[in-house]
Design a protein around this motif. Structure first.
Motif, PDB file in Angstrom:
ATOM      1  N   GLU A 132       0.819  -1.209   0.000  1.00 30.53           N
ATOM      2  CA  GLU A 132       0.000   0.000   0.000  1.00 30.53           C
ATOM      3  C   GLU A 132       0.858   1.265   0.000  1.00 30.53           C
ATOM      4  O   GLU A 132       0.446   2.313  -0.505  1.00 30.53           O
ATOM      5  CB  GLU A 132      -0.944   0.017   1.200  1.00 30.53           C
ATOM      6  CG  GLU A 132      -0.288   0.080   2.569  1.00 30.53           C
ATOM      7  CD  GLU A 132       0.066  -1.293   3.126  1.00 30.53           C
ATOM      8  OE1 GLU A 132       0.350  -1.382   4.336  1.00 30.53           O
ATOM      9  OE2 GLU A 132       0.053  -2.273   2.348  1.00 30.53           O
ATOM     10  N   TYR A 133       2.076   1.169   0.545  1.00 31.08           N
ATOM     11  CA  TYR A 133       2.962   2.338   0.545  1.00 31.08           C
ATOM     12  C   TYR A 133       3.420   2.671  -0.864  1.00 31.08           C
ATOM     13  O   TYR A 133       3.465   3.844  -1.258  1.00 31.08           O
ATOM     14  CB  TYR A 133       4.158   2.101   1.461  1.00 31.08           C
ATOM     15  CG  TYR A 133       3.802   2.062   2.926  1.00 31.08           C
ATOM     16  CD1 TYR A 133       3.383   3.220   3.579  1.00 31.08           C
ATOM     17  CD2 TYR A 133       3.880   0.896   3.660  1.00 31.08           C
ATOM     18  CE1 TYR A 133       3.046   3.202   4.924  1.00 31.08           C
ATOM     19  CE2 TYR A 133       3.546   0.859   4.998  1.00 31.08           C
ATOM     20  CZ  TYR A 133       3.136   2.017   5.629  1.00 31.08           C
ATOM     21  OH  TYR A 133       2.799   1.996   6.950  1.00 31.08           O
ATOM     22  N   LYS A 134       3.793   1.635  -1.622  1.00 34.68           N
ATOM     23  CA  LYS A 134       4.236   1.882  -2.992  1.00 34.68           C
ATOM     24  C   LYS A 134       3.073   2.386  -3.845  1.00 34.68           C
ATOM     25  O   LYS A 134       3.263   3.214  -4.739  1.00 34.68           O
ATOM     26  CB  LYS A 134       4.822   0.610  -3.598  1.00 34.68           C
ATOM     27  CG  LYS A 134       5.643   0.864  -4.856  1.00 34.68           C
ATOM     28  CD  LYS A 134       6.581  -0.262  -5.175  1.00 34.68           C
ATOM     29  CE  LYS A 134       7.523   0.097  -6.314  1.00 34.68           C
ATOM     30  NZ  LYS A 134       8.524  -0.951  -6.577  1.00 34.68           N
ATOM     31  N   ALA A 135       1.861   1.900  -3.567  1.00 30.66           N
ATOM     32  CA  ALA A 135       0.686   2.391  -4.282  1.00 30.66           C
ATOM     33  C   ALA A 135       0.457   3.872  -3.975  1.00 30.66           C
ATOM     34  O   ALA A 135       0.090   4.658  -4.859  1.00 30.66           O
ATOM     35  CB  ALA A 135      -0.543   1.577  -3.891  1.00 30.66           C
ATOM     36  N   PHE A 136       0.685   4.265  -2.713  1.00 29.72           N
ATOM     37  CA  PHE A 136       0.566   5.670  -2.326  1.00 29.72           C
ATOM     38  C   PHE A 136       1.583   6.515  -3.078  1.00 29.72           C
ATOM     39  O   PHE A 136       1.264   7.596  -3.593  1.00 29.72           O
ATOM     40  CB  PHE A 136       0.776   5.805  -0.817  1.00 29.72           C
ATOM     41  CG  PHE A 136       0.812   7.223  -0.328  1.00 29.72           C
ATOM     42  CD1 PHE A 136      -0.366   7.900  -0.044  1.00 29.72           C
ATOM     43  CD2 PHE A 136       2.017   7.891  -0.166  1.00 29.72           C
ATOM     44  CE1 PHE A 136      -0.340   9.216   0.402  1.00 29.72           C
ATOM     45  CE2 PHE A 136       2.058   9.200   0.278  1.00 29.72           C
ATOM     46  CZ  PHE A 136       0.872   9.865   0.564  1.00 29.72           C
ATOM     47  N   VAL A 137       2.830   6.029  -3.159  1.00 24.20           N
ATOM     48  CA  VAL A 137       3.877   6.753  -3.886  1.00 24.20           C
ATOM     49  C   VAL A 137       3.517   6.869  -5.365  1.00 24.20           C
ATOM     50  O   VAL A 137       3.699   7.922  -5.979  1.00 24.20           O
ATOM     51  CB  VAL A 137       5.238   6.037  -3.720  1.00 24.20           C
ATOM     52  CG1 VAL A 137       6.294   6.674  -4.620  1.00 24.20           C
ATOM     53  CG2 VAL A 137       5.692   6.077  -2.267  1.00 24.20           C
ATOM     54  N   ALA A 138       2.996   5.792  -5.944  1.00 24.87           N
ATOM     55  CA  ALA A 138       2.623   5.810  -7.358  1.00 24.87           C
ATOM     56  C   ALA A 138       1.534   6.841  -7.642  1.00 24.87           C
ATOM     57  O   ALA A 138       1.495   7.442  -8.718  1.00 24.87           O
ATOM     58  CB  ALA A 138       2.170   4.423  -7.791  1.00 24.87           C
ATOM     59  N   GLU A 139       0.658   7.069  -6.666  1.00 25.22           N
ATOM     60  CA  GLU A 139      -0.448   8.003  -6.863  1.00 25.22           C
ATOM     61  C   GLU A 139      -0.015   9.457  -6.671  1.00 25.22           C
ATOM     62  O   GLU A 139      -0.402  10.329  -7.450  1.00 25.22           O
ATOM     63  CB  GLU A 139      -1.589   7.675  -5.893  1.00 25.22           C
ATOM     64  CG  GLU A 139      -2.799   8.567  -6.066  1.00 25.22           C
ATOM     65  CD  GLU A 139      -3.981   8.142  -5.204  1.00 25.22           C
ATOM     66  OE1 GLU A 139      -5.024   8.828  -5.247  1.00 25.22           O
ATOM     67  OE2 GLU A 139      -3.856   7.119  -4.485  1.00 25.22           O
ATOM     68  N   TYR A 140       0.793   9.722  -5.636  1.00 31.06           N
ATOM     69  CA  TYR A 140       1.117  11.106  -5.284  1.00 31.06           C
ATOM     70  C   TYR A 140       2.537  11.531  -5.667  1.00 31.06           C
ATOM     71  O   TYR A 140       2.845  12.723  -5.625  1.00 31.06           O
ATOM     72  CB  TYR A 140       0.914  11.318  -3.782  1.00 31.06           C
ATOM     73  CG  TYR A 140      -0.526  11.158  -3.355  1.00 31.06           C
ATOM     74  CD1 TYR A 140      -1.453  12.170  -3.599  1.00 31.06           C
ATOM     75  CD2 TYR A 140      -0.967   9.988  -2.744  1.00 31.06           C
ATOM     76  CE1 TYR A 140      -2.781  12.028  -3.225  1.00 31.06           C
ATOM     77  CE2 TYR A 140      -2.290   9.824  -2.359  1.00 31.06           C
ATOM     78  CZ  TYR A 140      -3.189  10.854  -2.607  1.00 31.06           C
ATOM     79  OH  TYR A 140      -4.499  10.694  -2.233  1.00 31.06           O
TER      80      TYR A 140
END
Length: 269
Positions: A132-140
């Motif tokens: 979920e952290y990498k998904a957050f980075v990918a989004e923002y």
């Protein structure tokens, strides 16, 4: 001469004595109010708990990273991970050692940016188990998934760290991040120049070359290095990392057939 008689002190009734005693006993509670936890307190506790978990995980892996640091040469991925861990550590130190709202906010931002780098580069450990952290980075922070976007991000981190002069921990990590940004830019130009000399005629030949060296449908760092070596090119480990990222169009360590063929098509224009 006769002196006037002393006036006797006023008597205190028993009920008044009890009342005063009760007031004295309850004096410590005077003015106190029973507060209820606010939403801000809950968020702060959650952030502190999450930060401690991440810090503990990074500390446990520190010994392994130190052993890797002693082995040469270093990949761009590993060098980036060292920078991210360094940013998080010195920022945590800064929150304890430095005072002032402005300095605290800067240290919090730097800690977040350090964790962004760790989430991108850590192949094993805490962040690999929390996608979920990498998904957050990918989004923002989507721009850091491109090669030169990441180089610019490292320049930005370096300027923020060096701007904390004379706080030496930030200065040291800032110099390292500036060196890393320069390494990305230099390796990018060098690998790009060499890749232009890679002569492959047509899409069919590109697919054939890819199929010869691919493992499990992808070219990884080892197989891509073999491909380049067989075609007469000498790439350093960092240059191979940069070439992989540029061909894939984002910062990752494998290339699919579609990505390889698409990149080859751009060289034919």
């Amino acid at each position: 001469v006769t002196s006037s008689p002393h006036t006797p002190p006023p008597s205190i009734a028993p009920d008044q004595t009890v009342t005063m005693s009760a007031m004295m006993e309850g004096q410590s509670d005077y003015g106190s109010t029973e507060s209820t936890p606010t939403q801000f307190d809950k968020i702060a506790k959650d952030l502190m708990s999450e930060g401690l978990s991440i810090g503990k995980a990074l500390a446990e892996q520190g010994k392994g990273y130190y052993e890797e640091m002693k082995a040469a040469p270093k990949s761009l991925y590993f060098m980036s991970l060292v920078g991210g861990v360094g940013m998080f550590v010195v920022s945590a130190m800064g929150l304890v050692l430095r005072s002032g709202l402005f300095h605290s906010l800067i240290q919090i931002y730097l800690a977040i940016f350090g964790l962004v780098i760790c989430a991108l580069e850590m192949k094993d450990g805490y962040f690999s188990g929390h996608p979920e952290y990498k998904a957050f980075v990918a989004e923002y922070f989507h721009f850091v998934f491109t090669f030169y976007g990441r180089a610019v991000f490292y320049v930005f981190c370096a300027t923020m760290l060096l701007g904390q002069f004379p706080y030496m921990p930030d200065m040291i990590v800032g110099l390292y991040m500036a060196f890393l940004a320069g390494m990305y830019i230099t390796m990018g130009f060098k690998s790009s120049k060499k890749l232009k000399e890679l002569k492959i005629q047509g899409e069919e030949e590109a697919k054939s070359v890819f199929g010869t060296y691919a493992q499990d449908g992808v070219l990884d760092k080892v197989s891509f290095g073999e491909l380049l070596s067989k075609m007469g090119f000498e790439f350093s480990e960092q240059e191979i990392d940069a070439a992989l990222m540029m061909i894939a169009g984002e910062t990752k360590d494998t290339i699919s057939e579609e990505e390889f063929v698409s990149w080859h098509a751009t060289t034919m224009v």
